[in-house]
Design a protein around this motif. Sequence first.
Motif, PDB file in Angstrom:
ATOM      1  N   ARG A   3      -2.567   2.284  -4.423  1.00 20.12           N
ATOM      2  CA  ARG A   3      -1.925   1.633  -5.557  1.00 20.12           C
ATOM      3  C   ARG A   3      -0.439   1.481  -5.265  1.00 20.12           C
ATOM      4  O   ARG A   3       0.123   2.180  -4.425  1.00 20.12           O
ATOM      5  CB  ARG A   3      -2.150   2.401  -6.864  1.00 20.12           C
ATOM      6  CG  ARG A   3      -1.653   3.840  -6.866  1.00 20.12           C
ATOM      7  CD  ARG A   3      -2.080   4.550  -8.148  1.00 20.12           C
ATOM      8  NE  ARG A   3      -1.683   5.949  -8.164  1.00 20.12           N
ATOM      9  CZ  ARG A   3      -0.529   6.400  -8.610  1.00 20.12           C
ATOM     10  NH1 ARG A   3       0.374   5.534  -9.069  1.00 20.12           N
ATOM     11  NH2 ARG A   3      -0.244   7.685  -8.601  1.00 20.12           N
ATOM     12  N   THR A   4       0.158   0.534  -5.945  1.00 18.72           N
ATOM     13  CA  THR A   4       1.571   0.268  -5.702  1.00 18.72           C
ATOM     14  C   THR A   4       2.449   1.277  -6.440  1.00 18.72           C
ATOM     15  O   THR A   4       2.030   1.882  -7.433  1.00 18.72           O
ATOM     16  CB  THR A   4       1.942  -1.145  -6.162  1.00 18.72           C
ATOM     17  OG1 THR A   4       1.641  -1.279  -7.561  1.00 18.72           O
ATOM     18  CG2 THR A   4       1.162  -2.191  -5.393  1.00 18.72           C
ATOM     19  N   ASP A   5       3.660   1.440  -5.948  1.00 24.24           N
ATOM     20  CA  ASP A   5       4.627   2.327  -6.591  1.00 24.24           C
ATOM     21  C   ASP A   5       6.016   1.698  -6.475  1.00 24.24           C
ATOM     22  O   ASP A   5       6.692   1.829  -5.452  1.00 24.24           O
ATOM     23  CB  ASP A   5       4.616   3.705  -5.925  1.00 24.24           C
ATOM     24  CG  ASP A   5       5.579   4.676  -6.606  1.00 24.24           C
ATOM     25  OD1 ASP A   5       6.065   4.348  -7.712  1.00 24.24           O
ATOM     26  OD2 ASP A   5       5.841   5.746  -6.037  1.00 24.24           O
ATOM     27  N   HIS A  20       2.038  -5.124 -10.683  1.00 31.11           N
ATOM     28  CA  HIS A  20       2.176  -5.973  -9.509  1.00 31.11           C
ATOM     29  C   HIS A  20       3.349  -6.935  -9.703  1.00 31.11           C
ATOM     30  O   HIS A  20       3.552  -7.471 -10.799  1.00 31.11           O
ATOM     31  CB  HIS A  20       0.905  -6.776  -9.267  1.00 31.11           C
ATOM     32  CG  HIS A  20      -0.304  -5.927  -9.057  1.00 31.11           C
ATOM     33  ND1 HIS A  20      -0.388  -4.985  -8.065  1.00 31.11           N
ATOM     34  CD2 HIS A  20      -1.494  -5.867  -9.730  1.00 31.11           C
ATOM     35  CE1 HIS A  20      -1.565  -4.386  -8.110  1.00 31.11           C
ATOM     36  NE2 HIS A  20      -2.249  -4.898  -9.115  1.00 31.11           N
ATOM     37  N   THR A  25      -5.188   6.102  -3.182  1.00 30.05           N
ATOM     38  CA  THR A  25      -6.016   6.274  -4.373  1.00 30.05           C
ATOM     39  C   THR A  25      -7.064   7.351  -4.126  1.00 30.05           C
ATOM     40  O   THR A  25      -7.801   7.298  -3.134  1.00 30.05           O
ATOM     41  CB  THR A  25      -6.708   4.961  -4.750  1.00 30.05           C
ATOM     42  OG1 THR A  25      -5.707   3.977  -5.047  1.00 30.05           O
ATOM     43  CG2 THR A  25      -7.606   5.152  -5.968  1.00 30.05           C
ATOM     44  N   TYR A  29       0.851  -1.183   0.000  1.00 29.76           N
ATOM     45  CA  TYR A  29       0.000   0.000   0.000  1.00 29.76           C
ATOM     46  C   TYR A  29       0.890   1.238   0.000  1.00 29.76           C
ATOM     47  O   TYR A  29       1.361   1.680   1.051  1.00 29.76           O
ATOM     48  CB  TYR A  29      -0.916   0.000   1.231  1.00 29.76           C
ATOM     49  CG  TYR A  29      -1.704  -1.276   1.395  1.00 29.76           C
ATOM     50  CD1 TYR A  29      -2.623  -1.675   0.440  1.00 29.76           C
ATOM     51  CD2 TYR A  29      -1.528  -2.096   2.510  1.00 29.76           C
ATOM     52  CE1 TYR A  29      -3.349  -2.838   0.581  1.00 29.76           C
ATOM     53  CE2 TYR A  29      -2.246  -3.260   2.666  1.00 29.76           C
ATOM     54  CZ  TYR A  29      -3.161  -3.635   1.700  1.00 29.76           C
ATOM     55  OH  TYR A  29      -3.879  -4.796   1.839  1.00 29.76           O
ATOM     56  N   ALA A  47      -0.155  -4.746 -14.753  1.00 26.79           N
ATOM     57  CA  ALA A  47      -0.802  -3.832 -13.805  1.00 26.79           C
ATOM     58  C   ALA A  47       0.183  -3.276 -12.779  1.00 26.79           C
ATOM     59  O   ALA A  47      -0.220  -2.556 -11.862  1.00 26.79           O
ATOM     60  CB  ALA A  47      -1.944  -4.540 -13.090  1.00 26.79           C
ATOM     61  N   GLU A 107      -6.750  -9.177  -5.323  1.00 32.13           N
ATOM     62  CA  GLU A 107      -7.469  -7.937  -5.590  1.00 32.13           C
ATOM     63  C   GLU A 107      -8.713  -7.778  -4.724  1.00 32.13           C
ATOM     64  O   GLU A 107      -9.386  -6.759  -4.787  1.00 32.13           O
ATOM     65  CB  GLU A 107      -7.876  -7.881  -7.069  1.00 32.13           C
ATOM     66  CG  GLU A 107      -6.707  -8.011  -8.049  1.00 32.13           C
ATOM     67  CD  GLU A 107      -5.681  -6.918  -7.859  1.00 32.13           C
ATOM     68  OE1 GLU A 107      -6.072  -5.762  -7.629  1.00 32.13           O
ATOM     69  OE2 GLU A 107      -4.471  -7.221  -7.921  1.00 32.13           O
TER      70      GLU A 107
END
Length: 413
Positions: free
Chosen positions: A344-346, A360, A136, A132, A358, A234
Amino acid sequence: MEHREVVVIGGGQAGLSVSWHLTARGIDHVVLERDTVAHEWRDGRWDNFTLVTPNWQCALPGYSYAGGDPDGFMTRAEVYDWVRGYADTFDPPVREHVEVSAVTQAPGGGFDIETTAGPLRCDQVVVAVGGYHIPTIPRFAEKLPPDIVALHSAEYRSAAALPDGAVLVVGTGQSGAQIAEDLHLEGRTVHLATGNAPRVARFYRGRDCVAWLHDMGHYDIPIQQQPGGLGKRENTNHYVTGRGGGRDIDLRRFASEGMHLYGRMVDVDGGAAIFDPTLERSLDAADAVAEGIKNSIDAYIDRAGITAPTEARYRPVWRPEREPTSLDLAAAGISAVIWSVGFRTDYRWLRVGVFDGAGHPCHNRGVTGVAGLYFLGLPWLHTWGSGRFAAIARDAEYLGERIALGAMDIAAA
């Protein structure tokens, strides 16, 4: 350039757990933490936060909850102190206030790591930064009236920290539902836009549902054997609370007490929040999941011949008479909006080809297709408990073994 056998990125419970195994095996390593150890528990939760899993399920390698309330739920401060206390038990080689800006594969093998404290080179890397990263916020949030305070659930701290007036909470995952409860208990007028999150009862037939599911082996099932397989990553978590010793979060009861419920929020138009008419469907679906879990517990009790008290099933205490599709924010006195619609991931700094379309990471139990690169602490890394205290120790042990084998291979080469 400084060289270490292993670099662990992230100094939370996941990074500390793998460090424990590396320390026990005598493997040279360093843990890089951009802030301070376990800081997310101090800085990333609201004041009245509690765990939603019982304290007896909290265990890290060589370290378990030893307090006087195993069936209770630690508060934010208690979790922070507990994780910090874990670090004190084995003195991990943590470098705080060191941020990683780039990880690339080094020529000839291993990895080059750029940090705010200078470059490193290592043979293997463990990425333990959780899943995390960036809150978002929907694009239509920019259309909110400028006098409304808008913040993400990660920024919420307390009802008192918000301006006077009603509050619109958007999203009913664990954080959204618990924040709505927090505001409701503080006497604030709450408007809640529901999503598709399921719910679970806190207690059933004399025990915490987590205890029943633990005994049933539910938390040990690998993700590949779950319905939907890897798509389970998800899924939204079930909402429930550990507050007040633990209880259900029943949105219908909140509504009967004055909370205003809506379907999924989809837009802001002319000072009004716009909702899809999905409220009743969302409430029914959440209740169906909770009752399905009870069905599984009933079946387990019958199979195992366990003597347990019987309990009447849940009956809805409220149903919407209509499906409101808009809310005039000014007329409702909305002074603040809290977005609780996820993260969203970074991984832009991790410049290694291990990601899907995506963004991931692709892995099997944290082991990627790139030799020497691992992930730990992600939701559903292997089982339900991978992103929680319930199974981090098991995941860290598995990676510790793989890293040790990798070190042997490197030494042999």
